[in-house]
Design a protein around this motif. Structure first.
Motif, PDB file in Angstrom:
ATOM      1  N   ARG A 205       4.809  -2.234   6.471  1.00  0.00           N
ATOM      2  CA  ARG A 205       3.963  -1.865   5.347  1.00  0.00           C
ATOM      3  C   ARG A 205       2.727  -1.076   5.800  1.00  0.00           C
ATOM      4  O   ARG A 205       2.327  -0.115   5.183  1.00  0.00           O
ATOM      5  CB  ARG A 205       3.501  -3.148   4.629  1.00  0.00           C
ATOM      6  CG  ARG A 205       4.152  -3.320   3.265  1.00  0.00           C
ATOM      7  CD  ARG A 205       3.680  -4.591   2.612  1.00  0.00           C
ATOM      8  NE  ARG A 205       4.540  -5.722   2.907  1.00  0.00           N
ATOM      9  CZ  ARG A 205       4.129  -6.976   3.025  1.00  0.00           C
ATOM     10  NH1 ARG A 205       2.846  -7.255   2.899  1.00  0.00           N
ATOM     11  NH2 ARG A 205       4.975  -7.928   3.300  1.00  0.00           N
ATOM     12  N   ASP A 206       2.149  -1.505   6.937  1.00  0.00           N
ATOM     13  CA  ASP A 206       0.902  -0.891   7.406  1.00  0.00           C
ATOM     14  C   ASP A 206       1.065   0.617   7.604  1.00  0.00           C
ATOM     15  O   ASP A 206       0.247   1.419   7.133  1.00  0.00           O
ATOM     16  CB  ASP A 206       0.464  -1.514   8.721  1.00  0.00           C
ATOM     17  CG  ASP A 206      -0.161  -2.876   8.489  1.00  0.00           C
ATOM     18  OD1 ASP A 206      -0.441  -3.188   7.295  1.00  0.00           O
ATOM     19  OD2 ASP A 206      -0.343  -3.635   9.466  1.00  0.00           O
ATOM     20  N   SER A 207       2.142   0.999   8.257  1.00  0.00           N
ATOM     21  CA  SER A 207       2.318   2.428   8.555  1.00  0.00           C
ATOM     22  C   SER A 207       2.440   3.232   7.269  1.00  0.00           C
ATOM     23  O   SER A 207       1.913   4.349   7.169  1.00  0.00           O
ATOM     24  CB  SER A 207       3.553   2.620   9.430  1.00  0.00           C
ATOM     25  OG  SER A 207       4.673   2.031   8.793  1.00  0.00           O
ATOM     26  N   GLN A 209       1.188   2.396   4.312  1.00  0.00           N
ATOM     27  CA  GLN A 209      -0.014   2.352   3.489  1.00  0.00           C
ATOM     28  C   GLN A 209      -1.140   3.247   4.012  1.00  0.00           C
ATOM     29  O   GLN A 209      -1.981   3.694   3.252  1.00  0.00           O
ATOM     30  CB  GLN A 209      -0.531   0.913   3.413  1.00  0.00           C
ATOM     31  CG  GLN A 209       0.145   0.133   2.280  1.00  0.00           C
ATOM     32  CD  GLN A 209      -0.502  -1.196   2.068  1.00  0.00           C
ATOM     33  OE1 GLN A 209      -1.324  -1.611   2.887  1.00  0.00           O
ATOM     34  NE2 GLN A 209      -0.141  -1.852   0.984  1.00  0.00           N
ATOM     35  N   GLN A 210      -1.146   3.493   5.333  1.00  0.00           N
ATOM     36  CA  GLN A 210      -2.280   4.269   5.888  1.00  0.00           C
ATOM     37  C   GLN A 210      -2.466   5.601   5.169  1.00  0.00           C
ATOM     38  O   GLN A 210      -3.575   5.991   4.834  1.00  0.00           O
ATOM     39  CB  GLN A 210      -2.048   4.497   7.369  1.00  0.00           C
ATOM     40  CG  GLN A 210      -2.542   3.312   8.189  1.00  0.00           C
ATOM     41  CD  GLN A 210      -2.311   3.510   9.664  1.00  0.00           C
ATOM     42  OE1 GLN A 210      -1.676   4.485  10.086  1.00  0.00           O
ATOM     43  NE2 GLN A 210      -2.831   2.585  10.457  1.00  0.00           N
ATOM     44  N   LYS A 211      -1.300   6.306   4.907  1.00  0.00           N
ATOM     45  CA  LYS A 211      -1.395   7.593   4.209  1.00  0.00           C
ATOM     46  C   LYS A 211      -1.894   7.391   2.782  1.00  0.00           C
ATOM     47  O   LYS A 211      -2.765   8.113   2.293  1.00  0.00           O
ATOM     48  CB  LYS A 211      -0.020   8.278   4.143  1.00  0.00           C
ATOM     49  CG  LYS A 211       0.526   8.599   5.501  1.00  0.00           C
ATOM     50  CD  LYS A 211       1.981   9.023   5.376  1.00  0.00           C
ATOM     51  CE  LYS A 211       2.636   9.046   6.756  1.00  0.00           C
ATOM     52  NZ  LYS A 211       4.092   9.215   6.629  1.00  0.00           N
ATOM     53  N   HIS A 212      -1.306   6.407   2.128  1.00  0.00           N
ATOM     54  CA  HIS A 212      -1.621   6.133   0.750  1.00  0.00           C
ATOM     55  C   HIS A 212      -3.093   5.819   0.570  1.00  0.00           C
ATOM     56  O   HIS A 212      -3.724   6.258  -0.382  1.00  0.00           O
ATOM     57  CB  HIS A 212      -0.778   4.918   0.323  1.00  0.00           C
ATOM     58  CG  HIS A 212      -0.481   4.908  -1.134  1.00  0.00           C
ATOM     59  ND1 HIS A 212       0.321   5.857  -1.729  1.00  0.00           N
ATOM     60  CD2 HIS A 212      -0.891   4.080  -2.113  1.00  0.00           C
ATOM     61  CE1 HIS A 212       0.401   5.600  -3.006  1.00  0.00           C
ATOM     62  NE2 HIS A 212      -0.331   4.513  -3.275  1.00  0.00           N
ATOM     63  N   ASP A 213      -3.635   5.059   1.559  1.00  0.00           N
ATOM     64  CA  ASP A 213      -5.013   4.577   1.431  1.00  0.00           C
ATOM     65  C   ASP A 213      -6.036   5.714   1.377  1.00  0.00           C
ATOM     66  O   ASP A 213      -6.989   5.664   0.616  1.00  0.00           O
ATOM     67  CB  ASP A 213      -5.358   3.674   2.615  1.00  0.00           C
ATOM     68  CG  ASP A 213      -4.763   2.299   2.437  1.00  0.00           C
ATOM     69  OD1 ASP A 213      -4.305   1.994   1.290  1.00  0.00           O
ATOM     70  OD2 ASP A 213      -4.735   1.522   3.402  1.00  0.00           O
ATOM     71  N   GLU A 214      -5.806   6.740   2.160  1.00  0.00           N
ATOM     72  CA  GLU A 214      -6.801   7.814   2.230  1.00  0.00           C
ATOM     73  C   GLU A 214      -7.009   8.469   0.870  1.00  0.00           C
ATOM     74  O   GLU A 214      -8.131   8.752   0.462  1.00  0.00           O
ATOM     75  CB  GLU A 214      -6.348   8.859   3.247  1.00  0.00           C
ATOM     76  CG  GLU A 214      -6.618   8.413   4.665  1.00  0.00           C
ATOM     77  CD  GLU A 214      -6.091   9.424   5.659  1.00  0.00           C
ATOM     78  OE1 GLU A 214      -5.842  10.575   5.274  1.00  0.00           O
ATOM     79  OE2 GLU A 214      -5.921   9.031   6.839  1.00  0.00           O
TER      80      GLU A 214
END
Lengths: 329, 143
Positions: A205-207, A209-214
């Motif tokens: 999930r982390d990988s 979400q990183q794009k999504h979060d920005e």
């Protein structure tokens, strides 16, 4: 008519010169056999000594053998003959002999307590007579037989009672601890497995979400500024409301704890009596009578203690339900 | 003495597992305590069983002799070990019956001894004659 062969005691009896003497001999041999701490030779010698004046005229060996086998039919036959043909003086003397045989050196064995009492009933000797006879012969009062089926008897008579009790307790403790440990181990292993799964899932999930979060962060920053104004106003209002609600809630809780919902308990009570909700007072009474008759513990009194105990629990429940319904209806 | 087996609805020969389950199901704590003390330790149980057997026998005897309400038969023992009286014939009557039957047979034999002996004699003579005749036939037929 039975075609069975003559039993060994019947043959002895038929050969005997005096049937009553033979019958008495068998019953005395029974008492001797049930005496404790006596060797077989001593028993035979004692029986020969007692029967010196008897006129049976046969060997003692077979009678002793029958007494050892505790042949119920032979003993019953002997008892019948003795009851039929014994005069009251003879029966007293037989009782006398039985008591001396049972108590040559001190204690009466538990078996002989009951056998002596059986003989006393058979010879129609009253308890008072038996007690005085026993006292005369032994110098001690006739004690009541002890209760081997009780815990108290073994506390006194088993020298290892307390050791055994401790051992049993330790064993139980050890078993309980083992079970506890096993349970804990199982729980730990389960938790570990769950943690591993969670970790794996998070990595994936982390990988993503990183794009999504920005993207989201930029949007959020704009929105947060607008909302700060609104929130400050709302917070004031909400605090006021919360205080009011809390006061109200406390009052309600106090009421509820004292007051159970009536519908629930009534329907449960009706269910115990096997009635649908909304039954009339008359129906409740009839159902109670029927159930009480069915589950009354006295019905199970003769069966076993366990069944009686279960029935009494059921009966209590039924009675409580009925009492409650009679109060509220 | 109480009959623990009856009170736990067990049979006297019950094994340890059956006793264990009966103990866990038993709701009377005093009874459970006593039964646990007596029945779960082998040498105590042995003594108890021994006395239990004697008492059951005495209970049976009392039932057959009609002594279940005797003055010396009271309390727990009388409650637990008394049986309903069975109407089995008395042993003494049975013995008398059997002896009279034997006497009847004996007398009959004595009375009809003459004719019976004659019949037996004729039968043996006939069979010997037959056998001899058969042997003669065989010996004549062979040469």
């Amino acid at each position: 008519m039975s075609i069975a062969r003559f039993s060994s005691f019947e043959l002895v009896l038929l050969k005997s010169r005096n049937q009553v003497d033979t019958a008495v001999l068998l019953l005395l041999a029974w008492v001797l056999v049930k005496r404790e701490h006596v060797s077989e030779g001593q028993r035979r010698r004692r029986l020969a000594q007692v029967s010196a004046q008897f006129r049976h005229g046969h060997e003692l060996g077979p009678v002793m053998g029958i007494a050892h086998a505790q042949d119920l039919q032979a003993i019953q036959l002997a008892a019948e003959i003795m009851r039929k043909d014994c005069s009251s003086e003879r029966s007293l003397s037989v009782m006398h002999q039985a008591i001396t045989l049972a108590t040559d050196d001190g204690e009466v064995s538990q078996h002989n307590h009951y056998i002596l009492r059986f003989l006393a009933d058979l010879l129609t000797i009253t308890p008072a007579t038996l007690h005085s006879l026993f006292h005369e012969l032994t110098g001690k009062p006739l004690a009541a037989p002890q209760d081997l089926s009780s815990d108290a008897y073994w506390q006194v008579h088993d020298p290892y009672y307390h050791q055994r009790q401790e051992q049993a307790a330790q064993r139980e403790n050890a078993q309980a601890q083992e079970a506890e440990q096993k349970r804990q181990q199982q729980e730990q292993s389960r938790e570990e497995r769950a943690r591993r799964k969670r970790d794996d899932a998070q990595h994936k999930r982390d990988s993503q979400q990183q794009k999504h979060d920005e993207k989201q962060r930029r949007q959020q920053e704009r929105e947060q500024e607008r909302e700060r104004h609104r929130q400050s106003e709302q917070q004031r209002r909400q605090q006021q409301q919360r205080q009011k609600q809390q006061q109200h809630h406390k009052q309600e809780q106090r009421r509820e704890s004292a007051y159970q919902p009536p519908q629930d308990r009534t329907s449960r009570a009706l269910e115990i009596l096997g009635l649908p909700p909304g039954a009339s007072r008359h129906e409740v009474r009839r159902a109670y009578r029927r159930m009480a008759q069915l589950h009354h513990p006295d019905r199970f009194f003769s069966e076993s203690e366990q069944l009686a105990a279960q029935a009494s629990v059921r009966f209590q429940r039924i009675k409580k339900a009925y009492d409650y319904l009679m109060q509220t209806y | 003495m109480r009959d623990l087996y009856q009170r736990l609805s067990l049979t006297p020969g019950a094994d340890d597992n059956a006793i264990g389950t009966a103990l866990t199901q038993c709701q009377n704590s005093a009874l459970r305590q006593d039964a646990q003390t007596v029945l779960t330790v082998p040498d105590r149980r042995e003594k108890y069983d021994d006395l239990h057997a004697t008492l059951s026998d005495i209970g049976r005897l009392r039932a057959r002799l009609g002594l279940t309400h005797g003055a010396h038969w009271q309390g727990d023992v009388a409650n637990d070990f008394s049986l309903p009286p069975d109407h089995a014939i008395s042993r003494h009557d049975e013995l008398v019956d059997r002896v009279s039957h034997a006497i009847l047979l004996y007398n009959r034999w004595r009375r009809f001894r003459g004719p019976w002996l004659l019949v037996a004699l004729l039968a043996t003579a006939g069979s010997i004659g037959l056998a001899a005749g058969f042997a003669l036939c065989m010996s004549l037929g062979t040469p």
